[in-house]
Design an enzyme around this catalytic site. Structure first.
Site, short mmCIF file in Angstrom:
data_model
loop_
_atom_site.label_atom_id
_atom_site.label_comp_id
_atom_site.label_asym_id
_atom_site.label_seq_id
_atom_site.Cartn_x
_atom_site.Cartn_y
_atom_site.Cartn_z
CB SER A 137 6.14 -3.83 9.94
OG SER A 137 6.50 -2.83 9.03
CD GLU A 191 4.88 -7.27 8.04
OE1 GLU A 191 4.04 -6.38 7.89
OE2 GLU A 191 6.00 -7.27 7.48
NE ARG A 210 4.30 -6.49 4.56
CZ ARG A 210 4.35 -5.47 3.68
NH1 ARG A 210 3.81 -5.60 2.48
NH2 ARG A 210 4.98 -4.36 3.99
#
Ligand code: EPU
Length: 300
Positions: free
Chosen positions: A222, A292, A173
């Site tokens: 998320s 995130e 990520r």
């Protein structure tokens, strides 16, 4: 007094544009300016408007990982327009797509050509540009594995470059791209398969998502990245935090790493819930979860 603004691409500049409808959370205020750009030149012109006015730039994709402040974004929002949403599956199996192309569309188009590898994109409601920026992933795959090169525009210098995943330092990520790096397009490798195999993999991905994640609700995926070796959702759940709410935003009963917004929810409620869960997890486990979700604008 503010200097008058020159029209870009036939007067595409819009003022005081509500950003909520352009994000999956459907919260947040307005953008001072908003410009849908169809090519690099328009993006450069939009960035020069921001530079002239001394305000920040935000490149907005499909708004699926984003929380815009209730006070909005006091700057120029640049959005890849329809001219940047194209995709093409080459004879050599290399798939090329504009930054604005929705990932599920790219997954389906690739599968239709009997090529596999990008099926996981069907489970990510973002855009090609967003996927490159944050190395989006799910189901054991991530963007970096399939990306060949990305064409990038530095909005600060108007320089265009073609970069490989290794140049982008992509990890879980993460990439080294910043707020002034705009993805223009990306090329992905794929593997030989059959249309029915690839489409059946897409069905698996979307079904799994339907069963395990709170589809049909207002969320932005998320809330936190997974810490090494564990799952943020599992940890939050194990602390009994499902259902914990701040105002109209609550930790999903379906998956504890999704924070779902109800009617009348605000961006600051989302922010507060993220902070509260982060605090409780750290207190109980010593693990500091990293959000995130990306927060943009002024959260005071
Ligand atoms: N779990 C719980 N309770 C929960 C949620 C999960 O106990 O409320 C447990 C599950 O039973 C499982 C483990 O935690 O044993 C992991 O859960 P899951 O399989 O749902 O995966 P995840 O780590 O929570 C990651 C990605 C998702 C991606 C899925 C599927 C992150 C932060 N999340 O979720 O990505 O869709 O795997 O590949 O990396 C996103 O990044 O926005 C996202 C949705």
């Amino acid at each position: 007094m503010r200097t008058p603004v020159e029209p870009i691409g036939g007067g595409k500049i819009r003022r005081e544009v509500p950003l909520a409808p352009l994000t999956t959370y459907k919260v947040g205020g307005r953008a001072r300016w908003m410009i849908d750009v169809d090519d690099e030149e328009e993006a450069i012109a939009a960035a020069s408007l921001a530079a002239r006015e001394g305000v920040p730039v935000l490149v907005l994709g499909r708004g699926s990982n984003l929380v815009v402040s209730d006070r909005g974004f006091d700057g120029v929002v640049i959005r890849p327009g329809t001219g940047m949403s194209w995709r093409e599956v080459g004879e050599d199996g290399v798939v090329t797509a504009g930054a604005g192309c929705p990932l599920p569309v790219l997954a389906r188009e690739t599968a239709r050509h009997g090529r596999s590898g990008l099926e996981f994109f069907a489970g990510i409601p973002g855009s090609v540009g967003g996927a490159v920026h944050m190395n989006a992933g799910c189901h054991g795959s991530e963007t970096a594995e399939w990306l060949v090169t990305a064409r990038l525009l530095d909005l600060a210098t108007a320089e265009v470059s073609e970069r490989a995943p290794s140049d982008l330092e992509m990890s879980y990520r993460h990439s080294n791209l910043g707020g002034s790096d705009m993805v223009i397009s990306a090329r992905f490798r794929t593997e030989q398969s059959t249309r029915s195999q690839a489409e059946s993999r897409i069905r698996e991905v979307t079904l799994w998502r339907r069963l395990h994640q709170p589809g049909g609700t207002l969320n932005a995926g998320s809330a936190f990245k997974n810490p090494p070796g564990d799952s943020a959702g599992r940890i939050i759940d194990s602390l009994g935090l499902k259902g914990l709410a701040v105002g109209a935003v609550e930790v999903s009963e379906r998956h504890a790493n999704f924070f779902v917004a109800g009617a009348g929810a605000t961006a600051s409620e989302i922010r507060s819930l993220v902070e509260e869960v982060q605090r409780r997890v750290e207190e109980a486990t010593g693990i500091l979860l990293e959000p995130e979700l990306r927060f943009v604008g002024d959260f005071g």
